[in-house]
Design an enzyme around this catalytic site. Structure first.
Site, PDB file in Angstrom:
ATOM      1  N   ARG A 203       0.840  -1.247   0.053  1.00  0.00           N
ATOM      2  CA  ARG A 203      -0.040   0.202  -0.011  1.00  0.00           C
ATOM      3  C   ARG A 203       1.024   1.275   0.029  1.00  0.00           C
ATOM      4  O   ARG A 203       2.082   1.097   0.518  1.00  0.00           O
ATOM      5  CB  ARG A 203      -0.803  -0.143   1.393  1.00  0.00           C
ATOM      6  N   GLU A 227      -2.997   8.227  -4.113  1.00  0.00           N
ATOM      7  CA  GLU A 227      -3.501   7.824  -5.521  1.00  0.00           C
ATOM      8  C   GLU A 227      -4.802   8.175  -5.747  1.00  0.00           C
ATOM      9  O   GLU A 227      -5.582   8.528  -4.944  1.00  0.00           O
ATOM     10  CB  GLU A 227      -3.625   6.036  -5.433  1.00  0.00           C
ATOM     11  N   HIS A 244      -0.287   0.486  -9.686  1.00  0.00           N
ATOM     12  CA  HIS A 244      -1.004  -0.237  -8.780  1.00  0.00           C
ATOM     13  C   HIS A 244      -1.683  -1.498  -9.506  1.00  0.00           C
ATOM     14  O   HIS A 244      -2.754  -1.806  -9.300  1.00  0.00           O
ATOM     15  CB  HIS A 244      -2.041   0.464  -8.112  1.00  0.00           C
TER      16      HIS A 244
END
Length: 331
Positions: A203, A227, A244
């Site tokens: 993360r 993000e 991601h």
């Protein structure tokens, strides 16, 4: 029965419709008025499930087709009788392929062999354990840190500071919670070897991006703070950057959807506990040598081209994720 599902979850359309009314919506746009009469949600990380969304609804089950659950207020859900299920482990081999592509790139561009490098792994769950297994097979010296597992199992994992001091490459595979947020901070970077490379595919908030940039340590990032709004300076500093998608393999996505469907099937008594999408390739785990990895990985996953694309068009981060051509796992 009514189910609200993220419209970007692959392979799902048509599966649940014989037994339920299914409404597909963009994950970031799912709102209280959409879920008020729903019995279950099938979501990804873009749907924040908390009191604001769920209060007053009849939702009894949330199945997230992701390994992480930091987008869900699990305490509130538990207090209000809502069961939460993840797809933990679904994308382990997809992330392994991402790590393999990164390591092969670093070896080629920096001119080393695995026996000359120590790989530090932070988080030895589904993904980290698999990375450890393959990294040892490839010839790396591996040191691991996983405080919760060490406390439970006493398996010889090291302290984070020790891993930081010894690793030439350190890769993070932890969930995001109060103990892991910014665990990679300026103090940790100061303990690392000069030139040690930081990898993060867990993360974004696990790594303090500003501190990483200031430290000067080279890095490869798949996940980012804030993000989809990437820090241009940090993006420019990376050796490789991806949007991601480390776990975005065809089999991983199929398994995530299958696990979510199985959760719904067990909860509501549907005959779908063994369902797997017929159009997706089944998992095909096998050993692979370092030589074979280096010879084949670019044909299977051109991470350098992907990085160039993100660096050229960072504003397309979400579009790249939502329209990603899933990689096929081959080990």
């Amino acid at each position: 029965m009514k189910i609200i599902a993220d419209s970007a979850i692959p392979f799902l359309r048509g599966v649940l419709e014989p037994w339920a009314e299914v409404c597909y919506l963009p994950g970031s746009q799912i709102a209280p008025q959409d879920v008020v009469n729903a019995d279950a949600l099938v979501i990804r990380t873009r749907t924040r499930c908390d009191e604001r969304l769920l209060a007053g609804s009849r939702v009894r089950l949330i199945a997230t087709a992701t390994i992480g659950f930091d987008h869900i207020d699990t305490a509130w859900c538990a207090a209000n009788g809502i069961r939460v299920a993840t797809a933990a482990g679904c994308n382990s081999r997809g992330v392994l392929q991402w790590v393999g592509a990164v390591l092969a790139y670093l070896a080629r561009s920096q001119g080393w062999q695995p026996a000359q490098r120590t790989l530090g792994i932070v988080g030895a769950g589904h993904v980290g354990s698999l990375v450890r297994e393959y990294a040892r097979m490839w010839g790396f010296r591996v040191v691991c840190c996983d405080p919760p597992r060490e406390e439970r199992e006493h398996c010889g994992f090291r302290h984070l500071a020790e891993v930081a001091r010894e690793a030439d490459i350190i890769t993070f595979h932890t969930p995001l919670d109060d103990t892991t947020r910014h665990m990679a901070d300026s103090a940790l970077f100061e303990q690392m070897k000069p030139g040690a490379v930081v990898l993060n595919s867990s993360r974004g908030e696990v790594v303090d991006g500003g501190a990483l940039l200031q430290s000067g340590h080279p890095c490869v990032l798949d996940v980012w703070e804030h993000e989809p709004n990437l820090d241009p300076a940090l993006l420019g500093h990376t050796l490789l950057a991806t949007p991601h998608v480390a776990g975005y393999s065809e089999q991983g996505k199929a398994m995530a959807t299958a696990m979510s469907v199985a959760t719904l099937a067990r909860f509501f008594g549907l005959p779908l506990t063994e369902w797997y999408p017929s159009e997706a390739a089944p998992p095909a785990p096998r050993p692979i040598t370092w030589q074979e990895l280096c010879t084949t990985i670019r044909g299977a996953y051109d991470i350098e081209a992907e990085s160039r694309g993100l660096k050229a068009q960072p504003a397309d981060f979400e579009r790249m994720r939502d329209h990603y051509p899933y990689r096929r796992e081959y080990f």
